[in-house]
Scaffold this active site. Sequence first.
Site, PDB file in Angstrom:
ATOM      1  N   GLU A  34      23.131  16.052 -22.416  1.00 33.00           N
ATOM      2  CA  GLU A  34      23.863  14.716 -22.226  1.00 33.00           C
ATOM      3  C   GLU A  34      22.850  14.043 -21.350  1.00 33.00           C
ATOM      4  O   GLU A  34      22.166  14.121 -20.322  1.00 33.00           O
ATOM      5  CB  GLU A  34      25.052  14.982 -21.357  1.00 33.00           C
ATOM      6  N   HIS A  35      23.111  12.751 -21.577  1.00 30.07           N
ATOM      7  CA  HIS A  35      22.249  11.668 -20.978  1.00 30.07           C
ATOM      8  C   HIS A  35      20.650  11.860 -21.015  1.00 30.07           C
ATOM      9  O   HIS A  35      19.864  11.714 -20.098  1.00 30.07           O
ATOM     10  CB  HIS A  35      22.576  11.192 -19.709  1.00 30.07           C
ATOM     11  N   ASP A  37      19.029  11.525 -24.441  1.00 26.15           N
ATOM     12  CA  ASP A  37      18.626  11.104 -25.692  1.00 26.15           C
ATOM     13  C   ASP A  37      17.648   9.497 -25.318  1.00 26.15           C
ATOM     14  O   ASP A  37      16.885   9.384 -26.187  1.00 26.15           O
ATOM     15  CB  ASP A  37      19.721  10.917 -26.786  1.00 26.15           C
ATOM     16  N   GLY A 129      38.612   4.800 -28.468  1.00 23.79           N
ATOM     17  CA  GLY A 129      38.124   4.834 -26.888  1.00 23.79           C
ATOM     18  C   GLY A 129      38.015   6.171 -26.415  1.00 23.79           C
ATOM     19  O   GLY A 129      37.871   6.152 -25.145  1.00 23.79           O
ATOM     20  N   GLY A 131      35.398   8.202 -26.753  1.00 22.33           N
ATOM     21  CA  GLY A 131      34.120   8.526 -26.647  1.00 22.33           C
ATOM     22  C   GLY A 131      33.757   9.619 -27.789  1.00 22.33           C
ATOM     23  O   GLY A 131      32.536  10.331 -27.410  1.00 22.33           O
ATOM     24  N   SER A 133      32.276   8.630 -30.647  1.00 21.17           N
ATOM     25  CA  SER A 133      31.447   7.626 -31.531  1.00 21.17           C
ATOM     26  C   SER A 133      32.008   6.899 -32.589  1.00 21.17           C
ATOM     27  O   SER A 133      31.574   7.065 -33.746  1.00 21.17           O
ATOM     28  CB  SER A 133      30.268   8.673 -31.836  1.00 21.17           C
ATOM     29  N   SER A 135      31.948   3.863 -32.958  1.00 15.30           N
ATOM     30  CA  SER A 135      31.099   2.735 -33.154  1.00 15.30           C
ATOM     31  C   SER A 135      29.984   3.282 -34.242  1.00 15.30           C
ATOM     32  O   SER A 135      29.647   2.560 -35.229  1.00 15.30           O
ATOM     33  CB  SER A 135      30.439   1.920 -31.832  1.00 15.30           C
ATOM     34  N   GLU A 167      23.429  -1.283 -33.187  1.00 17.64           N
ATOM     35  CA  GLU A 167      24.126  -1.113 -31.731  1.00 17.64           C
ATOM     36  C   GLU A 167      23.523  -1.684 -30.654  1.00 17.64           C
ATOM     37  O   GLU A 167      24.197  -2.428 -29.778  1.00 17.64           O
ATOM     38  CB  GLU A 167      24.265   0.400 -31.490  1.00 17.64           C
ATOM     39  N   ASP A 179      23.941   9.605 -31.222  1.00 17.51           N
ATOM     40  CA  ASP A 179      25.324   9.355 -31.906  1.00 17.51           C
ATOM     41  C   ASP A 179      25.085   9.136 -33.420  1.00 17.51           C
ATOM     42  O   ASP A 179      25.666   9.575 -34.399  1.00 17.51           O
ATOM     43  CB  ASP A 179      26.003   8.209 -31.273  1.00 17.51           C
TER      44      ASP A 179
HETATM   45  C1  GLA Z   1      26.439   7.825 -25.429  1.00 18.52           C
HETATM   46  C2  GLA Z   1      25.161   7.139 -26.186  1.00 18.52           C
HETATM   47  C3  GLA Z   1      24.459   8.059 -26.583  1.00 18.52           C
HETATM   48  C4  GLA Z   1      24.182   9.128 -25.425  1.00 18.52           C
HETATM   49  C5  GLA Z   1      25.296   9.520 -24.591  1.00 18.52           C
HETATM   50  C6  GLA Z   1      25.024  10.136 -23.503  1.00 18.52           C
HETATM   51  O1  GLA Z   1      27.283   8.361 -26.292  1.00 18.52           O
HETATM   52  O2  GLA Z   1      25.575   6.354 -27.113  1.00 18.52           O
HETATM   53  O3  GLA Z   1      23.307   7.458 -27.101  1.00 18.52           O
HETATM   54  O4  GLA Z   1      22.968   8.516 -24.386  1.00 18.52           O
HETATM   55  O5  GLA Z   1      26.268   8.531 -24.418  1.00 18.52           O
HETATM   56  O6  GLA Z   1      24.411  11.518 -23.771  1.00 18.52           O
END
Ligand code: GLA
Length: 395
Positions: A34-35, A37, A129, A131, A133, A135, A167, A179
């Site tokens: 997580e966080h 990419d 909403g 999380g 994905s 979008s 995006e 995503d």
């Molecule tokens: C969101 C972003 C991704 C990624 C995550 C955290 O989903 O769209 O690119 O950075 O947060 O891992």
Amino acid sequence: MNGFEETALGLFEERFSGGTELFFAPGRVNLIGEHVDYNGGRVLPCSLSLGTYAAAAREEGVIRLASADMPGEEVRLALSELASLPLEPAAFARFGWAAYALGVAAQLIRAGYSFGGFSMAVCGSLPRGSGLSSSASLEVLTCAVVSGLYGLGLDGVTASKLSLAAERECAGVNCGIMDQFVCALGRKDCALLLDTHTLEHGYFPFDLGENVLLIMNTKKPRRLADSKYNERRAECELALRLINERLEACFPSLCTVTPEALAEAKDALPPAVFRRARHAVTENARTLAAAEALGVGDAALFGSLLSASHASLRDDYEVTGRELDSIVRAAEEQEGVLGARMTGAGFGGCAIALCRKNAAREAVRRITAVYKAETGLDCEIYTAETGDSPFGRAL
Ligand code: GLA
């Protein structure tokens, strides 16, 4: 045909005409990584059976869009007008939800693909909403629709890059590629291990043995997410610059920094920036370990890595918040739960928990009650089901 496809088709017939084709693109859940990419790290997401459906057909020179979530509203734009829009968020903001689809079409035009207009009616099965994905799912869906209707022969890596450009440039969210990549290239019953620095990727069987993966929607809207997201990105860029300066090194991304190098450069970094960097470096290592644990069916190790990831996101990266911490703690306290963590950008949205199948029902009941008592919110908990993506089998 499932209910969502029927809805998309019904909406199409009500608004548009022409021989339709049906399309689908999944949402995603990130297992771990997580966080990282946008720091050149490794991620391990799955594509879900939940996602976005479209009924679509060719049109002459115009794009027409309708969504089951926005009854009565139709977005209509001539292709020539789209081609002349600047690729920046201000130009797309007025289209609301449709900015994602129009952004992708604009990116396809810029990349030199030749296609005509289309009408598209969409219906999503992802909780809004949350999380997961929605979008990226809509962006990849649009790639699949245009490629399918006009025989563009797009491949998944190209589709994910075009979706990411939409995006970033049209929706104005400066995210990483995870995503869009997994929504385009994920496979049912698999987790996708992606190196976001090289885009090398491989599939691991998503086989949890005696366990299930629970997706726990906190129902907390992710309001803070965008501003804090950009703040974290900036902190990571600063960390990389300071580490390279101090060590006279040229690490290309934060996740390529070794733990030893990070320790050596510690004094050069403000404390909060050091902790952001420590999250990126340790999370990258955890992701590889988790993929290996999944590969050999070591659920206990996999679960403990999920919990370690959450602790790092809470203490070092500071992107969890009261609701996510509450639901993860509630999950970890339950009999049969092997580990839990937030998933996605954070500050709300969803968390996941790995839980023994035979303990899941009771765990869900108790997590729901504890979370309600602590936050006053009614969470929703589902069992994760993986699904195919439009470009995932074509490689
Ligand atoms: C969101 C972003 C991704 C990624 C995550 C955290 O989903 O769209 O690119 O950075 O947060 O891992």
